[in-house]
Design a protein around this motif. Sequence first.
Motif, PDB file in Angstrom:
ATOM      1  N   ASP A   1       0.855  -1.189   0.000  1.00 31.53           N
ATOM      2  CA  ASP A   1       0.000   0.000   0.000  1.00 31.53           C
ATOM      3  C   ASP A   1       0.892   1.241   0.000  1.00 31.53           C
ATOM      4  OD1 ASP A   1      -1.599   2.264   1.054  1.00 31.53           O
ATOM      5  OD2 ASP A   1      -3.163   0.753   1.163  1.00 31.53           O
ATOM      6  N   THR A   2       0.944   1.917  -1.136  1.00 29.91           N
ATOM      7  CA  THR A   2       1.879   3.042  -1.283  1.00 29.91           C
ATOM      8  C   THR A   2       1.578   4.167  -0.301  1.00 29.91           C
ATOM      9  OG1 THR A   2       2.055   2.513  -3.642  1.00 29.91           O
ATOM     10  CG2 THR A   2       2.875   4.657  -2.938  1.00 29.91           C
ATOM     11  N   ALA A   3       0.296   4.510  -0.130  1.00 30.03           N
ATOM     12  CA  ALA A   3      -0.057   5.618   0.765  1.00 30.03           C
ATOM     13  C   ALA A   3       0.369   5.309   2.198  1.00 30.03           C
ATOM     14  CB  ALA A   3      -1.553   5.888   0.704  1.00 30.03           C
TER      15      ALA A   3
ATOM     16  N   THR B   1       9.564   4.195  -6.527  1.00 31.11           N
ATOM     17  CA  THR B   1       9.842   3.453  -7.758  1.00 31.11           C
ATOM     18  C   THR B   1       9.487   1.990  -7.582  1.00 31.11           C
ATOM     19  OG1 THR B   1      11.689   4.974  -8.158  1.00 31.11           O
ATOM     20  CG2 THR B   1      11.609   2.988  -9.490  1.00 31.11           C
ATOM     21  N   LEU B   2       9.864   1.437  -6.426  1.00 30.85           N
ATOM     22  CA  LEU B   2       9.533   0.051  -6.125  1.00 30.85           C
ATOM     23  C   LEU B   2       8.021  -0.145  -6.094  1.00 30.85           C
ATOM     24  CD1 LEU B   2      11.214  -2.187  -3.478  1.00 30.85           C
ATOM     25  CD2 LEU B   2       8.747  -1.919  -3.400  1.00 30.85           C
ATOM     26  N   ALA B   3       7.304   0.807  -5.508  1.00 27.58           N
ATOM     27  CA  ALA B   3       5.847   0.677  -5.388  1.00 27.58           C
ATOM     28  C   ALA B   3       5.172   0.721  -6.748  1.00 27.58           C
ATOM     29  CB  ALA B   3       5.298   1.791  -4.487  1.00 27.58           C
ATOM     30  N   VAL B   4       5.705   1.540  -7.669  1.00 26.96           N
ATOM     31  CA  VAL B   4       5.136   1.589  -9.019  1.00 26.96           C
ATOM     32  C   VAL B   4       5.300   0.236  -9.698  1.00 26.96           C
ATOM     33  CG1 VAL B   4       5.400   2.592 -11.312  1.00 26.96           C
ATOM     34  CG2 VAL B   4       5.417   4.068  -9.307  1.00 26.96           C
ATOM     35  N   ALA B   5       6.514  -0.342  -9.624  1.00 29.98           N
ATOM     36  CA  ALA B   5       6.743  -1.668 -10.201  1.00 29.98           C
ATOM     37  C   ALA B   5       5.884  -2.715  -9.504  1.00 29.98           C
ATOM     38  CB  ALA B   5       8.226  -2.023 -10.087  1.00 29.98           C
ATOM     39  N   ASP B   6       5.732  -2.580  -8.199  1.00 36.21           N
ATOM     40  CA  ASP B   6       4.888  -3.472  -7.408  1.00 36.21           C
ATOM     41  C   ASP B   6       3.444  -3.409  -7.903  1.00 36.21           C
ATOM     42  OD1 ASP B   6       3.009  -3.866  -4.946  1.00 36.21           O
ATOM     43  OD2 ASP B   6       4.896  -4.763  -4.312  1.00 36.21           O
ATOM     44  N   ASP B   7       2.961  -2.188  -8.183  1.00 37.51           N
ATOM     45  CA  ASP B   7       1.600  -2.022  -8.682  1.00 37.51           C
ATOM     46  C   ASP B   7       1.421  -2.689 -10.039  1.00 37.51           C
ATOM     47  OD1 ASP B   7       0.770  -0.598  -6.459  1.00 37.51           O
ATOM     48  OD2 ASP B   7       1.197   1.355  -7.345  1.00 37.51           O
ATOM     49  N   VAL B   8       2.430  -2.543 -10.908  1.00 39.56           N
ATOM     50  CA  VAL B   8       2.347  -3.175 -12.223  1.00 39.56           C
ATOM     51  C   VAL B   8       2.213  -4.688 -12.066  1.00 39.56           C
ATOM     52  CG1 VAL B   8       3.610  -3.644 -14.361  1.00 39.56           C
ATOM     53  CG2 VAL B   8       3.620  -1.343 -13.394  1.00 39.56           C
ATOM     54  N   GLY B   9       3.032  -5.273 -11.171  1.00 44.87           N
ATOM     55  CA  GLY B   9       2.955  -6.714 -10.936  1.00 44.87           C
ATOM     56  C   GLY B   9       1.603  -7.130 -10.385  1.00 44.87           C
ATOM     57  N   ALA B  10       1.091  -6.368  -9.413  1.00 42.94           N
ATOM     58  CA  ALA B  10      -0.210  -6.710  -8.820  1.00 42.94           C
ATOM     59  C   ALA B  10      -1.329  -6.615  -9.848  1.00 42.94           C
ATOM     60  CB  ALA B  10      -0.496  -5.770  -7.641  1.00 42.94           C
ATOM     61  N   LEU B  11      -1.290  -5.583 -10.692  1.00 43.95           N
ATOM     62  CA  LEU B  11      -2.323  -5.433 -11.711  1.00 43.95           C
ATOM     63  C   LEU B  11      -2.268  -6.566 -12.724  1.00 43.95           C
ATOM     64  CD1 LEU B  11      -2.004  -1.584 -12.261  1.00 43.95           C
ATOM     65  CD2 LEU B  11      -3.828  -2.784 -11.060  1.00 43.95           C
TER      66      LEU B  11
ATOM     67  N   THR C   1      -4.577  -1.883   1.028  1.00 42.38           N
ATOM     68  CA  THR C   1      -5.613  -1.591   0.034  1.00 42.38           C
ATOM     69  C   THR C   1      -5.749  -2.696  -1.014  1.00 42.38           C
ATOM     70  OG1 THR C   1      -5.269   0.786   0.328  1.00 42.38           O
ATOM     71  CG2 THR C   1      -6.449   0.090  -1.631  1.00 42.38           C
ATOM     72  N   ILE C   2      -4.669  -2.959  -1.772  1.00 44.36           N
ATOM     73  CA  ILE C   2      -4.775  -3.969  -2.829  1.00 44.36           C
ATOM     74  C   ILE C   2      -4.894  -5.357  -2.217  1.00 44.36           C
ATOM     75  CG2 ILE C   2      -3.601  -4.980  -4.814  1.00 44.36           C
ATOM     76  CD1 ILE C   2      -2.581  -2.281  -5.571  1.00 44.36           C
ATOM     77  N   SER C   3      -4.306  -5.581  -1.041  1.00 45.63           N
ATOM     78  CA  SER C   3      -4.457  -6.874  -0.374  1.00 45.63           C
ATOM     79  C   SER C   3      -5.921  -7.151  -0.052  1.00 45.63           C
ATOM     80  CB  SER C   3      -3.618  -6.902   0.911  1.00 45.63           C
ATOM     81  OG  SER C   3      -2.244  -6.861   0.615  1.00 45.63           O
ATOM     82  N   LEU C   4      -6.604  -6.177   0.549  1.00 45.91           N
ATOM     83  CA  LEU C   4      -8.031  -6.349   0.843  1.00 45.91           C
ATOM     84  C   LEU C   4      -8.840  -6.473  -0.442  1.00 45.91           C
ATOM     85  CD1 LEU C   4      -8.567  -3.826   3.795  1.00 45.91           C
ATOM     86  CD2 LEU C   4      -8.402  -6.318   3.919  1.00 45.91           C
ATOM     87  N   PHE C   5      -8.407  -5.759  -1.466  1.00 46.50           N
ATOM     88  CA  PHE C   5      -9.087  -5.827  -2.751  1.00 46.50           C
ATOM     89  C   PHE C   5      -9.013  -7.251  -3.321  1.00 46.50           C
ATOM     90  CE2 PHE C   5      -9.147  -5.348  -7.397  1.00 46.50           C
ATOM     91  CZ  PHE C   5     -10.310  -4.619  -7.563  1.00 46.50           C
TER      92      PHE C   5
END
Length: 627
Positions: A149-151, A174-184, A389-393
Amino acid sequence: MADVTTTRPPVWRGVLDRIEAARRGDSSESLAAVFVLAATVIALVWANSPWGWTYDAFWDIQLAITVGDAGIDLDLQHWVNDGLMALFFFVIGLEVKREFAMGELRDRSKAAVPLAAAVAGLVLPALLYLLLNPSGAAASAWGVVISTDTAFLLGALAVVGPARAERLRIFLLTLAVADDVGALAVIAVVYTDELSLVPLAVGVLGLLAIWQLRRLRVWRGGGYLIVSLITWVAFYESGVHATLAGVLIALLLPVYPPKRALVERAAALTRAFRQSPNPDYARSARLGLERAVSVNERLMRLYQPYTAFIIVPVFALANAGVPLTAETLRASLTSPLTWGVVLGLVLGKFVGITGATALFARLRPGSLAPGLRIPQVAGGAALSGIGFTISLFIVDLALDDEPLLADEARVGVLAASVIALVLGAGVFRLGARLGLEPEEPSMELLRPVDPHRDHIRGPVGAPLTIVEYGDFECPFCSKATGSIRQVRAHFGDDVRYVFRHLPLDDHHPDARSAAEVSEAAAKQGRFWDVHDAFFAHNDALGREDLLRYCAELGLDVDRIEEDLRDGDAQNRVADDEIDARTSELPGTPTFYLGANGSPPRRHIGPYDADTLIAELTRLREAASDPV
């Protein structure tokens, strides 16, 4: 010397003022995290109060939107998860696109370490989770542990992180952006229901329409909005999770730095309105200003505060309300699912990110950004276990038909977030106690002189080194150029002079623009020519003045304009500025002096030619002394 001054807002400010500041683009990650945390606490209190039955009853309320015989009928929770969260993922997509086009991910060499760490932080948590949940319904929830969760991450870093953590913050972003790409990608591939080909085809046509609008250089948001709504509905009906429509749309939208011609036109329209205020000129001026900025950046500025302060807190309110009954807690304490989530998020993120970064830094010395140390990365890696956030999602996607398992997973996410916060604070505190995180910035030059990066006057291998952090609009820096000329004349080929940027925006409004133009000129091999010209005219450094000086020097001004659009010049200036802030430089000019290969150290005191010559002579003699 021009001082670097920073103004801090009062600790207590009205919440409405803070939200308005966020809407203007000055959003605070820590404030956003407070909103999400407050929503989470409210959800937990609500679900565990004597009126806890109303929590599920409220979010189970059905809401249908129909047109004729067609429509969408969802409960409130799924309107939040499938509808509002599409806007959240849309903003993530905008951020990803901007980072790849103009930000940290554009320079693959700088992004290599956080990208490698992100991959390890995706893979290891999933493997640890599957180690405890290799089969059955729980196995499908391995995606719960992959995202950060970036925030919350950045908010926690602001609260428990070390001082001078800007490089760590950029690394984690930067890590969180790459992390988001992987999660998506995982959501798209793993958590897609049965496909309906006709609506999917309509959704693809919608994406093609957005691509065509981009090719036609449509800059107004209205056209994109209509096609985007149709595309979202089509994706929802197709069985592909509708939030992915938001990401794909965002990735197609254009992003670019403001174009000179459009900026000049906007300025002309604004002048016309000021001279003759009327509704027609007001509309023209507004449209001219909007057209000068890319659709990506306009939409990100518009929606980011609403996703941070409304949508994500509402999502937390709708999904974090786990009844913490004795039975639920007992089941969670003995549940492989709950412990798999905790193990994956806490240990997987910590070991994966820290280990990959340490390994990469060992295999490629110098790959870590200046001032960024492994103990700092370890603390940030621990905080990355806050999935939320994305974990709960993904809990809602993976275990929608398993309410008891879903509650166990949510308990694991909440527990992991608390443990990760405590672990991160502990790692940072331990690093400070062991002296791994110095209390004061080093007096040595943070970033070693690099002939492939730095602007160097004189022989690259000269035994004496002068590094200046300067500002083209600073009158003291302008006068210091005379001192440097005398020092170079005195030592000849025995000295090399390096110039780095520290634009003081609060004092010198044109300094940053001058620094960026100088970096664009450097691509034509003419940095030192514009360096001298800008300091010679340091009282007239407006944008048109800068380009005129470049034209007078015979530079290709059109190429400079083009190079300013790709973001490299801005990133280079920002890099120097971050180094300076990390070193807590007092102002401009600031000099570092070194001799015979020893690391240059900050020079304290006068910087007239005689003083600099005497100090360099002393340093050379001290370095040559065998004692």
